[in-house]
Design a protein around this motif. Structure first.
Motif, PDB file in Angstrom:
ATOM      1  N   SER A  84      40.356  42.441  68.431  1.00  0.00           N
ATOM      2  CA  SER A  84      41.502  41.613  68.808  1.00  0.00           C
ATOM      3  C   SER A  84      42.411  42.313  69.811  1.00  0.00           C
ATOM      4  O   SER A  84      42.995  41.667  70.696  1.00  0.00           O
ATOM      5  N   PHE A 126      43.271  40.606  73.366  1.00  0.00           N
ATOM      6  CA  PHE A 126      44.641  40.333  73.796  1.00  0.00           C
ATOM      7  C   PHE A 126      45.148  41.382  74.783  1.00  0.00           C
ATOM      8  O   PHE A 126      46.354  41.612  74.905  1.00  0.00           O
ATOM      9  N   ASP A 161      47.520  44.166  73.424  1.00  0.00           N
ATOM     10  CA  ASP A 161      48.712  43.762  72.680  1.00  0.00           C
ATOM     11  C   ASP A 161      48.464  44.001  71.188  1.00  0.00           C
ATOM     12  O   ASP A 161      47.951  43.132  70.467  1.00  0.00           O
ATOM     13  N   GLU A 203      50.513  44.309  68.626  1.00  0.00           N
ATOM     14  CA  GLU A 203      51.292  43.489  67.690  1.00  0.00           C
ATOM     15  C   GLU A 203      50.634  42.123  67.495  1.00  0.00           C
ATOM     16  O   GLU A 203      50.514  41.629  66.359  1.00  0.00           O
ATOM     17  N   ARG A 204      50.197  41.531  68.570  1.00  0.00           N
ATOM     18  CA  ARG A 204      49.519  40.235  68.474  1.00  0.00           C
ATOM     19  C   ARG A 204      48.195  40.372  67.727  1.00  0.00           C
ATOM     20  O   ARG A 204      47.836  39.511  66.918  1.00  0.00           O
TER      21      ARG A 204
END
Length: 244
Positions: free
Chosen positions: A182, A186, A189, A191-192
């Motif tokens: 992930s 992303f 990113d 946190e995302r």
């Protein structure tokens, strides 16, 4: 070389790294391929394996990699990944191109190149790590799901084409696995990416490696065609139970 050789692509982290470590523990000499050679060399040193730089999207890199692999009994096609979560009407063609090059053409190049050695081994095995996205479509995931559907079709076609040859063919379709997947999707990113796995217990890379090792170590006449594994909290690509 007295140990059978297992080739693992995308072996510098995540499922690929875990699989390399597990197959080494099962008695294989593991050839690890990925772009991050420094990381590969550390893992190879840990498992007494061989680290070779590999970019499956680059035909010249694949050719150079294959030239260094004299024999193989197992191939684990693990290199792949996703880029972005865009709707079809906002699709980024460069993201699509990368996903198809990595997941589909990368699998084709490596599998095609190693098939003669796998057949010659007398007990070859092709394992391809796809995803539940290989049989499900979900909103904003058309680039990845289409690539995984195509990768799965390639792999399943191979099953019939190799009928009568001493090569087994297994597709492993994981659901949610907490790796750097992930973060890469992303574009760094964190946190995302962390939000994807929040309030549930996802699979780990070791969970998937366990399944791959189980398939590879069955008797030669046993072919596990398709293995789907998901966290208990995941019913489908878009249906999850979160504790919050």
């Amino acid at each position: 070389m007295t140990r059978p050789i297992a080739v693992v692509t995308g072996a510098s982290a995540g499922i690929g790294e875990a699989t390399a470590r597990r197959l080494a523990a099962e008695g294989f000499h593991v050839v690890l391929g990925a772009r991050r050679l420094d990381r590969l060399q550390d893992i190879a040193a840990d498992v007494d394996g061989t680290a070779l730089e590999l970019d499956v999207t680059d035909a010249a890199s694949v050719s150079a990699f294959l030239a260094e692999v004299p024999a193989a009994r197992v191939l684990v096609n693990n290199a792949g990944g996703a880029r972005g979560l865009a709707r079809v009407d906002e699709a980024d063609e460069e993201h699509w191109r990368w996903m198809w090059e990595t997941n589909v053409l990368g699998t084709l190049r490596i599998t095609k190149g190693l098939l003669p050695a796998l057949i010659a081994s007398g007990d070859g095995h092709v394992v391809t790590v796809t995803s539940i996205a290989a049989y499900e479509a979900y909103d904003n995931g058309s680039g990845y799901t289409s690539a995984k559907h195509a990768q799965s079709a390639l792999h399943r076609t191979l099953r019939g084409e190799l009928l009568g040859k001493p090569v087994r063919v297994t597709e492993v379709l994981p659901g949610m696995v907490e790796t750097d997947f992930s973060v890469n999707r992303f574009d760094g990113d964190a946190e995302r990416a962390a939000a994807v796995y929040a309030d549930l217990t996802p699979l780990t890379a070791d969970d998937v490696a366990d399944v791959i090792a189980f398939a590879v170590t069955r008797p030669a006449h046993v072919n596990l065609d398709t293995i789907v594994l998901k966290p208990r909290a995941q019913a489908s690509a878009s249906r999850l139970h979160r504790d919050s």
